[in-house]
Design a protein around this motif. Sequence first.
Motif, PDB file in Angstrom:
ATOM      1  N   HIS A  47       0.805  -1.220   0.000  1.00  0.00           N
ATOM      2  CA  HIS A  47       0.000   0.000   0.000  1.00  0.00           C
ATOM      3  C   HIS A  47       0.840   1.274   0.000  1.00  0.00           C
ATOM      4  N   SER A  48       1.970   1.255   0.703  1.00  0.00           N
ATOM      5  CA  SER A  48       2.763   2.475   0.870  1.00  0.00           C
ATOM      6  C   SER A  48       3.682   2.759  -0.311  1.00  0.00           C
ATOM      7  N   GLY A  49       4.024   1.714  -1.061  1.00  0.00           N
ATOM      8  CA  GLY A  49       4.970   1.897  -2.160  1.00  0.00           C
ATOM      9  C   GLY A  49       6.415   1.976  -1.703  1.00  0.00           C
ATOM     10  N   ALA A  50       6.684   1.665  -0.435  1.00  0.00           N
ATOM     11  CA  ALA A  50       8.048   1.726   0.099  1.00  0.00           C
ATOM     12  C   ALA A  50       8.943   0.740  -0.649  1.00  0.00           C
ATOM     13  N   THR A  51      10.161   1.174  -0.939  1.00  0.00           N
ATOM     14  CA  THR A  51      11.136   0.342  -1.632  1.00  0.00           C
ATOM     15  C   THR A  51      12.449   0.379  -0.859  1.00  0.00           C
ATOM     16  N   PRO A  52      12.550  -0.410   0.218  1.00  0.00           N
ATOM     17  CA  PRO A  52      13.712  -0.329   1.098  1.00  0.00           C
ATOM     18  C   PRO A  52      14.971  -1.015   0.580  1.00  0.00           C
ATOM     19  N   TYR A  53      14.895  -1.783  -0.498  1.00  0.00           N
ATOM     20  CA  TYR A  53      16.062  -2.507  -1.008  1.00  0.00           C
ATOM     21  C   TYR A  53      16.586  -1.793  -2.251  1.00  0.00           C
ATOM     22  N   THR A  54      17.757  -1.171  -2.132  1.00  0.00           N
ATOM     23  CA  THR A  54      18.310  -0.342  -3.201  1.00  0.00           C
ATOM     24  C   THR A  54      19.557  -0.982  -3.792  1.00  0.00           C
ATOM     25  N   CYS A  55      19.634  -0.993  -5.113  1.00  0.00           N
ATOM     26  CA  CYS A  55      20.806  -1.503  -5.811  1.00  0.00           C
ATOM     27  C   CYS A  55      21.942  -0.489  -5.657  1.00  0.00           C
ATOM     28  N   LEU A  56      23.087  -0.966  -5.221  1.00  0.00           N
ATOM     29  CA  LEU A  56      24.232  -0.082  -4.996  1.00  0.00           C
ATOM     30  C   LEU A  56      25.246  -0.128  -6.133  1.00  0.00           C
ATOM     31  N   GLU A  57      24.877  -0.769  -7.237  1.00  0.00           N
ATOM     32  CA  GLU A  57      25.744  -0.769  -8.411  1.00  0.00           C
ATOM     33  C   GLU A  57      25.916   0.680  -8.868  1.00  0.00           C
ATOM     34  N   VAL A  58      27.147   1.070  -9.161  1.00  0.00           N
ATOM     35  CA  VAL A  58      27.448   2.446  -9.577  1.00  0.00           C
ATOM     36  C   VAL A  58      26.592   2.800 -10.787  1.00  0.00           C
ATOM     37  N   GLY A  59      25.885   3.913 -10.697  1.00  0.00           N
ATOM     38  CA  GLY A  59      25.062   4.402 -11.798  1.00  0.00           C
ATOM     39  C   GLY A  59      23.679   3.791 -11.892  1.00  0.00           C
ATOM     40  N   CYS A  60      23.322   2.886 -10.991  1.00  0.00           N
ATOM     41  CA  CYS A  60      22.010   2.246 -11.084  1.00  0.00           C
ATOM     42  C   CYS A  60      21.016   2.898 -10.122  1.00  0.00           C
ATOM     43  N   GLY A  61      21.066   2.519  -8.853  1.00  0.00           N
ATOM     44  CA  GLY A  61      20.205   3.136  -7.848  1.00  0.00           C
ATOM     45  C   GLY A  61      18.750   2.714  -7.866  1.00  0.00           C
ATOM     46  N   ARG A  62      18.371   1.678  -8.620  1.00  0.00           N
ATOM     47  CA  ARG A  62      16.980   1.211  -8.600  1.00  0.00           C
ATOM     48  C   ARG A  62      16.637   0.660  -7.228  1.00  0.00           C
ATOM     49  N   SER A  63      15.374   0.788  -6.835  1.00  0.00           N
ATOM     50  CA  SER A  63      14.909   0.314  -5.534  1.00  0.00           C
ATOM     51  C   SER A  63      13.779  -0.688  -5.723  1.00  0.00           C
ATOM     52  N   PHE A  64      13.652  -1.592  -4.758  1.00  0.00           N
ATOM     53  CA  PHE A  64      12.680  -2.673  -4.849  1.00  0.00           C
ATOM     54  C   PHE A  64      11.965  -2.872  -3.527  1.00  0.00           C
ATOM     55  N   LYS A  65      10.717  -3.378  -3.600  1.00  0.00           N
ATOM     56  CA  LYS A  65       9.942  -3.671  -2.396  1.00  0.00           C
ATOM     57  C   LYS A  65      10.441  -4.930  -1.709  1.00  0.00           C
ATOM     58  N   TRP A  66      10.964  -5.868  -2.477  1.00  0.00           N
ATOM     59  CA  TRP A  66      11.317  -7.178  -1.949  1.00  0.00           C
ATOM     60  C   TRP A  66      12.789  -7.485  -2.187  1.00  0.00           C
ATOM     61  N   LEU A  67      13.436  -8.113  -1.206  1.00  0.00           N
ATOM     62  CA  LEU A  67      14.831  -8.499  -1.325  1.00  0.00           C
ATOM     63  C   LEU A  67      15.033  -9.449  -2.506  1.00  0.00           C
ATOM     64  N   SER A  68      14.098 -10.354  -2.723  1.00  0.00           N
ATOM     65  CA  SER A  68      14.225 -11.299  -3.835  1.00  0.00           C
ATOM     66  C   SER A  68      14.252 -10.571  -5.177  1.00  0.00           C
ATOM     67  N   SER A  69      13.518  -9.475  -5.287  1.00  0.00           N
ATOM     68  CA  SER A  69      13.535  -8.690  -6.530  1.00  0.00           C
ATOM     69  C   SER A  69      14.879  -8.009  -6.738  1.00  0.00           C
ATOM     70  N   LEU A  70      15.483  -7.510  -5.664  1.00  0.00           N
ATOM     71  CA  LEU A  70      16.807  -6.913  -5.759  1.00  0.00           C
ATOM     72  C   LEU A  70      17.829  -7.947  -6.199  1.00  0.00           C
ATOM     73  N   LYS A  71      17.786  -9.135  -5.605  1.00  0.00           N
ATOM     74  CA  LYS A  71      18.749 -10.176  -5.966  1.00  0.00           C
ATOM     75  C   LYS A  71      18.612 -10.573  -7.429  1.00  0.00           C
ATOM     76  N   ALA A  72      17.396 -10.698  -7.917  1.00  0.00           N
ATOM     77  CA  ALA A  72      17.184 -11.020  -9.329  1.00  0.00           C
ATOM     78  C   ALA A  72      17.708  -9.899 -10.214  1.00  0.00           C
ATOM     79  N   HIS A  73      17.482  -8.651  -9.818  1.00  0.00           N
ATOM     80  CA  HIS A  73      17.962  -7.496 -10.575  1.00  0.00           C
ATOM     81  C   HIS A  73      19.483  -7.467 -10.632  1.00  0.00           C
ATOM     82  N   GLN A  74      20.143  -7.811  -9.530  1.00  0.00           N
ATOM     83  CA  GLN A  74      21.601  -7.765  -9.489  1.00  0.00           C
ATOM     84  C   GLN A  74      22.223  -8.678 -10.543  1.00  0.00           C
ATOM     85  N   ASN A  75      21.535  -9.728 -10.907  1.00  0.00           N
ATOM     86  CA  ASN A  75      22.041 -10.608 -11.959  1.00  0.00           C
ATOM     87  C   ASN A  75      22.157  -9.885 -13.295  1.00  0.00           C
ATOM     88  N   SER A  76      21.385  -8.837 -13.500  1.00  0.00           N
ATOM     89  CA  SER A  76      21.470  -8.089 -14.763  1.00  0.00           C
ATOM     90  C   SER A  76      22.775  -7.308 -14.867  1.00  0.00           C
TER      91      SER A  76
END
Length: 95
Positions: free
Chosen positions: A30-59
Amino acid sequence: MTRRKAEQRCATCGRTFKYPYLLNQHIRVHSGATPYTCLEVGCGRSFKWLSSLKAHQNSHDGGKTVEGEFNDEARGGRRNSGVRPVEGPSSTRIF
């Protein structure tokens, strides 16, 4: 006599949860909070779920398993898993 845990109820939609931490996770829907942030230089995308961040990091690493630092506001800070990319067949991971 068996004591039953009080159910936690979402104030927005009324859904109930057995444990408070499940309600806290649900509130992100409901809140739209995205506490998991990608720390790859130049990226900075944020995700609601840790599993989504881990999948993103593979990119960023071409499919190798990499878990780096991430921002975990739900646990009150940052955490580093210590897992690094594996280079070649003779390399080992450092934990």
